[in-house]
Design a protein around this motif. Structure first.
Motif, PDB file in Angstrom:
ATOM      1  N   MET A   1       0.706  -0.980  -0.009  1.00  0.00           N
ATOM      2  CA  MET A   1      -0.139  -0.035   0.081  1.00  0.00           C
ATOM      3  C   MET A   1       0.818   1.419   0.023  1.00  0.00           C
ATOM      4  N   LYS A   2       2.157   1.089   0.456  1.00  0.00           N
ATOM      5  CA  LYS A   2       2.886   2.158   0.576  1.00  0.00           C
ATOM      6  C   LYS A   2       3.126   2.733  -0.844  1.00  0.00           C
ATOM      7  N   HIS A   3       2.924   2.204  -2.193  1.00  0.00           N
ATOM      8  CA  HIS A   3       3.217   2.720  -3.488  1.00  0.00           C
ATOM      9  C   HIS A   3       1.972   3.464  -3.902  1.00  0.00           C
ATOM     10  N   LEU A   4       0.728   3.311  -3.345  1.00  0.00           N
ATOM     11  CA  LEU A   4      -0.304   4.111  -3.501  1.00  0.00           C
ATOM     12  C   LEU A   4      -0.404   5.311  -3.280  1.00  0.00           C
ATOM     13  N   SER A   5      -0.862   6.312  -4.054  1.00  0.00           N
ATOM     14  CA  SER A   5      -1.193   7.644  -3.708  1.00  0.00           C
ATOM     15  C   SER A   5      -2.058   7.834  -2.403  1.00  0.00           C
ATOM     16  N   ALA A   6      -1.857   8.911  -1.975  1.00  0.00           N
ATOM     17  CA  ALA A   6      -3.041   9.289  -0.777  1.00  0.00           C
ATOM     18  C   ALA A   6      -4.437   9.049  -1.409  1.00  0.00           C
ATOM     19  N   PHE A   7      -4.478   9.587  -2.642  1.00  0.00           N
ATOM     20  CA  PHE A   7      -6.206   9.457  -3.043  1.00  0.00           C
ATOM     21  C   PHE A   7      -6.405   8.135  -3.324  1.00  0.00           C
ATOM     22  N   GLN A   8      -5.665   7.035  -3.674  1.00  0.00           N
ATOM     23  CA  GLN A   8      -5.971   5.704  -3.836  1.00  0.00           C
ATOM     24  C   GLN A   8      -6.077   5.112  -2.612  1.00  0.00           C
ATOM     25  N   ARG A   9      -5.277   5.473  -1.469  1.00  0.00           N
ATOM     26  CA  ARG A   9      -5.789   4.666  -0.250  1.00  0.00           C
ATOM     27  C   ARG A   9      -7.147   5.371   0.340  1.00  0.00           C
ATOM     28  N   ASP A  10      -7.303   6.648   0.275  1.00  0.00           N
ATOM     29  CA  ASP A  10      -8.725   7.239   0.567  1.00  0.00           C
ATOM     30  C   ASP A  10      -9.835   6.407  -0.186  1.00  0.00           C
ATOM     31  N   ILE A  11      -9.552   6.212  -1.516  1.00  0.00           N
ATOM     32  CA  ILE A  11     -10.744   5.462  -2.289  1.00  0.00           C
ATOM     33  C   ILE A  11     -10.887   4.140  -1.497  1.00  0.00           C
ATOM     34  N   LEU A  12      -9.841   3.228  -1.055  1.00  0.00           N
ATOM     35  CA  LEU A  12      -9.909   2.316  -0.491  1.00  0.00           C
ATOM     36  C   LEU A  12     -10.626   2.253   0.919  1.00  0.00           C
ATOM     37  N   TYR A  13     -10.198   3.285   1.586  1.00  0.00           N
ATOM     38  CA  TYR A  13     -11.062   3.408   3.083  1.00  0.00           C
ATOM     39  C   TYR A  13     -12.328   3.556   2.589  1.00  0.00           C
ATOM     40  N   ILE A  14     -12.996   4.385   1.761  1.00  0.00           N
ATOM     41  CA  ILE A  14     -14.160   4.708   1.392  1.00  0.00           C
ATOM     42  C   ILE A  14     -14.956   3.658   0.955  1.00  0.00           C
ATOM     43  N   VAL A  15     -14.237   2.740  -0.011  1.00  0.00           N
ATOM     44  CA  VAL A  15     -14.905   1.535  -0.228  1.00  0.00           C
ATOM     45  C   VAL A  15     -15.335   0.566   0.908  1.00  0.00           C
ATOM     46  N   SER A  16     -14.482   0.689   1.818  1.00  0.00           N
ATOM     47  CA  SER A  16     -14.676  -0.363   2.908  1.00  0.00           C
ATOM     48  C   SER A  16     -15.625   0.158   3.891  1.00  0.00           C
ATOM     49  N   ASP A  17     -16.126   1.510   3.723  1.00  0.00           N
ATOM     50  CA  ASP A  17     -17.127   2.096   4.555  1.00  0.00           C
ATOM     51  C   ASP A  17     -18.506   2.013   3.836  1.00  0.00           C
ATOM     52  N   LEU A  18     -18.471   2.246   2.785  1.00  0.00           N
ATOM     53  CA  LEU A  18     -19.841   2.095   1.973  1.00  0.00           C
ATOM     54  C   LEU A  18     -20.518   0.992   1.897  1.00  0.00           C
ATOM     55  N   GLU A  19     -21.744   0.943   1.998  1.00  0.00           N
ATOM     56  CA  GLU A  19     -22.739  -0.508   1.882  1.00  0.00           C
ATOM     57  C   GLU A  19     -22.465  -0.771   0.347  1.00  0.00           C
ATOM     58  N   THR A  20     -22.888  -0.049  -0.500  1.00  0.00           N
ATOM     59  CA  THR A  20     -22.749  -0.497  -1.676  1.00  0.00           C
ATOM     60  C   THR A  20     -21.576   0.423  -2.559  1.00  0.00           C
ATOM     61  N   SER A  21     -20.442   0.042  -2.966  1.00  0.00           N
ATOM     62  CA  SER A  21     -19.562   0.968  -3.604  1.00  0.00           C
ATOM     63  C   SER A  21     -19.650   1.045  -4.891  1.00  0.00           C
ATOM     64  N   TYR A  22     -20.050   2.116  -5.470  1.00  0.00           N
ATOM     65  CA  TYR A  22     -20.251   2.213  -7.133  1.00  0.00           C
ATOM     66  C   TYR A  22     -19.555   3.546  -7.312  1.00  0.00           C
ATOM     67  N   GLY A  23     -19.114   3.917  -8.547  1.00  0.00           N
ATOM     68  CA  GLY A  23     -18.244   5.225  -8.905  1.00  0.00           C
ATOM     69  C   GLY A  23     -18.722   6.393  -8.220  1.00  0.00           C
ATOM     70  N   LEU A  24     -19.927   6.765  -8.869  1.00  0.00           N
ATOM     71  CA  LEU A  24     -20.582   8.076  -8.515  1.00  0.00           C
ATOM     72  C   LEU A  24     -20.667   8.130  -6.940  1.00  0.00           C
ATOM     73  N   GLY A  25     -21.147   7.036  -6.244  1.00  0.00           N
ATOM     74  CA  GLY A  25     -21.215   7.058  -4.869  1.00  0.00           C
ATOM     75  C   GLY A  25     -19.809   7.094  -4.027  1.00  0.00           C
ATOM     76  N   ILE A  26     -18.853   6.629  -4.837  1.00  0.00           N
ATOM     77  CA  ILE A  26     -17.261   6.776  -4.163  1.00  0.00           C
ATOM     78  C   ILE A  26     -16.938   8.280  -4.240  1.00  0.00           C
ATOM     79  N   LYS A  27     -17.262   8.706  -5.409  1.00  0.00           N
ATOM     80  CA  LYS A  27     -16.947  10.162  -5.855  1.00  0.00           C
ATOM     81  C   LYS A  27     -17.526  11.159  -5.004  1.00  0.00           C
ATOM     82  N   GLU A  28     -18.902  10.835  -4.632  1.00  0.00           N
ATOM     83  CA  GLU A  28     -19.686  11.846  -3.569  1.00  0.00           C
ATOM     84  C   GLU A  28     -19.061  11.762  -2.241  1.00  0.00           C
ATOM     85  N   ALA A  29     -18.709  10.464  -2.019  1.00  0.00           N
ATOM     86  CA  ALA A  29     -17.955  10.577  -0.640  1.00  0.00           C
ATOM     87  C   ALA A  29     -16.620  11.117  -0.441  1.00  0.00           C
ATOM     88  N   LEU A  30     -15.719  11.056  -1.449  1.00  0.00           N
ATOM     89  CA  LEU A  30     -14.617  11.841  -1.567  1.00  0.00           C
ATOM     90  C   LEU A  30     -14.807  13.062  -1.540  1.00  0.00           C
TER      91      LEU A  30
END
Length: 95
Positions: A1-30
């Motif tokens: 994970m150390k080679h991922l950007s902060a933005f990519q890490r944030d995406i992973l954290y958001i996906v882990s938090d959303l009940e249904t993770s789809y593109g626009l939902g991830i974008k809105e959470a970001l």
């Protein structure tokens, strides 16, 4: 994970938090987290990279929408990151 950007890490954290993770939902959470608009292309480009690198699995919800779930690799990487951060924080708090 150390080679991922902060933005990519944030995406992973958001996906882990959303009940249904789809593109626009991830974008809105970001956008909620950052407090500003996030470029849609940037979100989907990074989602594709995370799928290619084995951090996310992509599956179709319908003809236009994909869902994203964390892989075991992502779960291990997140746990490793948490341990690393706790170690750094503990060292600062002890000093």
């Amino acid at each position: 994970m150390k080679h991922l950007s902060a933005f990519q890490r944030d995406i992973l954290y958001i996906v882990s938090d959303l009940e249904t993770s789809y593109g626009l939902g991830i974008k809105e959470a970001l956008e909620e987290y950052y407090g500003e608009d996030v470029n849609t292309g940037r979100v989907y480009q990074n989602l594709s990279t995370l799928v290619e690198e084995g951090y996310l699995e992509k599956s179709a919800i319908d003809k236009r929408t994909n869902s994203y779930t964390l892989t075991e690799k992502a779960l291990r990487a997140i746990e490793h990151r948490h341990r690393w951060q706790r170690t750094r924080a503990d060292g600062q708090l002890a000093g």
